[in-house]
Write a protein that holds these residues in place. Structure first.
Motif, short mmCIF file in Angstrom:
data_model
loop_
_atom_site.label_atom_id
_atom_site.label_comp_id
_atom_site.label_asym_id
_atom_site.label_seq_id
_atom_site.Cartn_x
_atom_site.Cartn_y
_atom_site.Cartn_z
N LEU A 191 6.10 79.72 35.77
CA LEU A 191 5.37 80.78 36.40
C LEU A 191 3.90 80.38 36.75
O LEU A 191 3.26 80.54 37.53
CB LEU A 191 5.46 82.11 35.70
N ALA A 192 3.11 79.60 35.86
CA ALA A 192 1.94 79.30 35.79
C ALA A 192 1.64 78.28 37.14
O ALA A 192 0.78 78.52 37.71
CB ALA A 192 1.47 78.58 34.67
N GLU A 193 2.78 77.30 37.18
CA GLU A 193 2.71 76.28 38.27
C GLU A 193 2.94 77.05 39.51
O GLU A 193 2.15 76.71 40.49
CB GLU A 193 3.83 75.21 37.99
N ARG A 194 3.67 78.12 39.56
CA ARG A 194 3.92 78.80 40.75
C ARG A 194 2.64 79.53 41.20
O ARG A 194 2.42 79.56 42.38
CB ARG A 194 5.04 79.89 40.69
N VAL A 195 1.76 79.87 40.28
CA VAL A 195 0.74 80.83 40.50
C VAL A 195 -0.45 79.91 41.15
O VAL A 195 -1.27 80.15 42.06
CB VAL A 195 0.06 81.72 39.21
N THR B 132 -6.95 90.95 45.26
CA THR B 132 -6.42 92.09 44.72
C THR B 132 -5.51 92.15 43.83
O THR B 132 -4.61 91.22 43.78
CB THR B 132 -6.33 93.16 45.93
N PRO B 133 -5.59 93.32 43.00
CA PRO B 133 -4.23 93.29 42.09
C PRO B 133 -3.23 93.62 42.63
O PRO B 133 -1.89 93.03 42.18
CB PRO B 133 -4.90 94.80 41.01
N ALA B 134 -3.09 94.03 43.78
CA ALA B 134 -1.93 94.11 44.68
C ALA B 134 -1.05 92.99 44.99
O ALA B 134 0.08 92.98 44.85
CB ALA B 134 -2.06 94.86 45.88
N GLU B 135 -1.97 92.11 45.08
CA GLU B 135 -1.25 90.84 45.23
C GLU B 135 -0.65 90.07 44.30
O GLU B 135 0.26 89.43 44.46
CB GLU B 135 -2.26 89.58 45.79
N ILE B 136 -1.24 90.45 42.92
CA ILE B 136 -0.16 90.21 41.76
C ILE B 136 0.98 90.92 41.76
O ILE B 136 2.09 90.41 41.44
CB ILE B 136 -1.21 90.30 40.47
N PRO C 18 7.76 90.10 42.30
CA PRO C 18 8.36 90.66 41.42
C PRO C 18 8.37 89.78 39.85
O PRO C 18 8.66 90.70 38.87
CB PRO C 18 9.67 90.36 41.89
N ASP C 19 8.15 88.49 39.85
CA ASP C 19 8.02 87.98 38.59
C ASP C 19 6.71 88.19 37.75
O ASP C 19 6.71 88.06 36.72
CB ASP C 19 8.09 86.47 38.71
N LEU C 20 5.59 88.34 38.47
CA LEU C 20 4.45 88.78 37.86
C LEU C 20 4.20 90.41 37.57
O LEU C 20 3.54 90.62 36.56
CB LEU C 20 3.18 88.34 38.71
N LEU D 60 4.45 91.89 33.94
CA LEU D 60 3.40 91.56 33.03
C LEU D 60 2.12 92.21 33.20
O LEU D 60 1.34 92.33 32.12
CB LEU D 60 2.86 89.87 33.46
N PHE D 61 1.82 92.85 34.20
CA PHE D 61 0.80 93.60 34.61
C PHE D 61 1.05 95.04 34.64
O PHE D 61 0.06 96.20 34.90
CB PHE D 61 0.02 93.24 35.83
N ASP D 62 1.87 95.39 34.32
CA ASP D 62 2.67 97.15 34.16
C ASP D 62 2.28 97.32 32.90
O ASP D 62 3.08 97.27 31.78
CB ASP D 62 3.95 97.30 34.68
N ARG D 63 1.38 98.28 32.76
CA ARG D 63 0.81 99.07 31.50
C ARG D 63 2.13 99.70 30.69
O ARG D 63 2.26 99.82 29.76
CB ARG D 63 -0.32 99.73 31.49
N ALA D 64 2.70 100.50 31.75
CA ALA D 64 3.84 101.35 31.29
C ALA D 64 5.04 100.45 30.61
O ALA D 64 5.73 100.93 29.71
CB ALA D 64 4.23 102.07 32.52
N GLU D 65 5.22 99.35 31.07
CA GLU D 65 6.20 98.38 30.83
C GLU D 65 5.63 97.18 29.52
O GLU D 65 6.36 96.51 29.18
CB GLU D 65 6.83 97.68 31.68
#
Length: 155
Positions: A68-72, A84-88, A92-94, A97-102
């Motif tokens: 995943l790091a390589e892909r980013v 923007t955060p929306a790009e992250i 679907p794989d990222l 990792l950035f969803d507080r609720a999960e």
């Protein structure tokens, strides 16, 4: 207060490395020895800049895999920086990792912009005049650049 040049105590984190010279017992000679090995960082927790970090650093972020790091890193090389955060979160794989609720593991670790910037500027006086060097460190705080340290160095 007992120093040769007393000063009011801020009672907080150091804002620049040079403030070590204000610590009782610190001499210019000792400071010269330790300065290359110390740094002052912003008082808040630093984050990893997703637009600058190498694969090895991103792979160490909780929840990231080496793949995943390589892909980013590949994505930012091909499409430019993530702005923007929306790009992250559109990935679907990222997104998890950035969803507080999960319980997103990376939400407090990743930044989109550098939080500390170092500027090293050199100027010359005329064709043969002496050089003048300025070193400065800034942080972005509440949308404003705040200077942490500035030094002038003869060159």
């Amino acid at each position: 207060a007992r120093l040769a040049t007393p000063y009011p105590i801020r009672n907080g984190p150091l804002l620049s490395v040079r403030e070590l010279l204000l610590v009782n017992g610190m001499t210019p000679e000792l400071f010269a020895e330790v300065e290359p090995y110390v740094a002052v960082l912003p008082a808040r927790e630093l984050r990893i800049n997703v637009n600058a970090a190498p694969v090895e650093v991103l792979a160490a972020v909780p929840g990231f895999s080496p793949e995943l790091a390589e892909r980013v890193v590949s994505r930012r090389l091909l499409a430019g920086p993530i702005v923007t955060p929306a790009e992250i979160t559109s990935d679907p794989d990222l997104a998890p990792l950035f969803d507080r609720a999960e319980g997103g593991l990376a939400v407090n670790v990743i930044a989109l912009y550098p939080e500390v910037v170092e500027i090293d500027a050199l100027g010359r006086g005329g064709d043969s005049g002496p050089g003048h060097r300025v070193l400065a460190t800034y942080t972005l705080r509440n949308g404003t650049l705040e200077r942490l340290e500035r030094r002038e160095v003869g060159s």
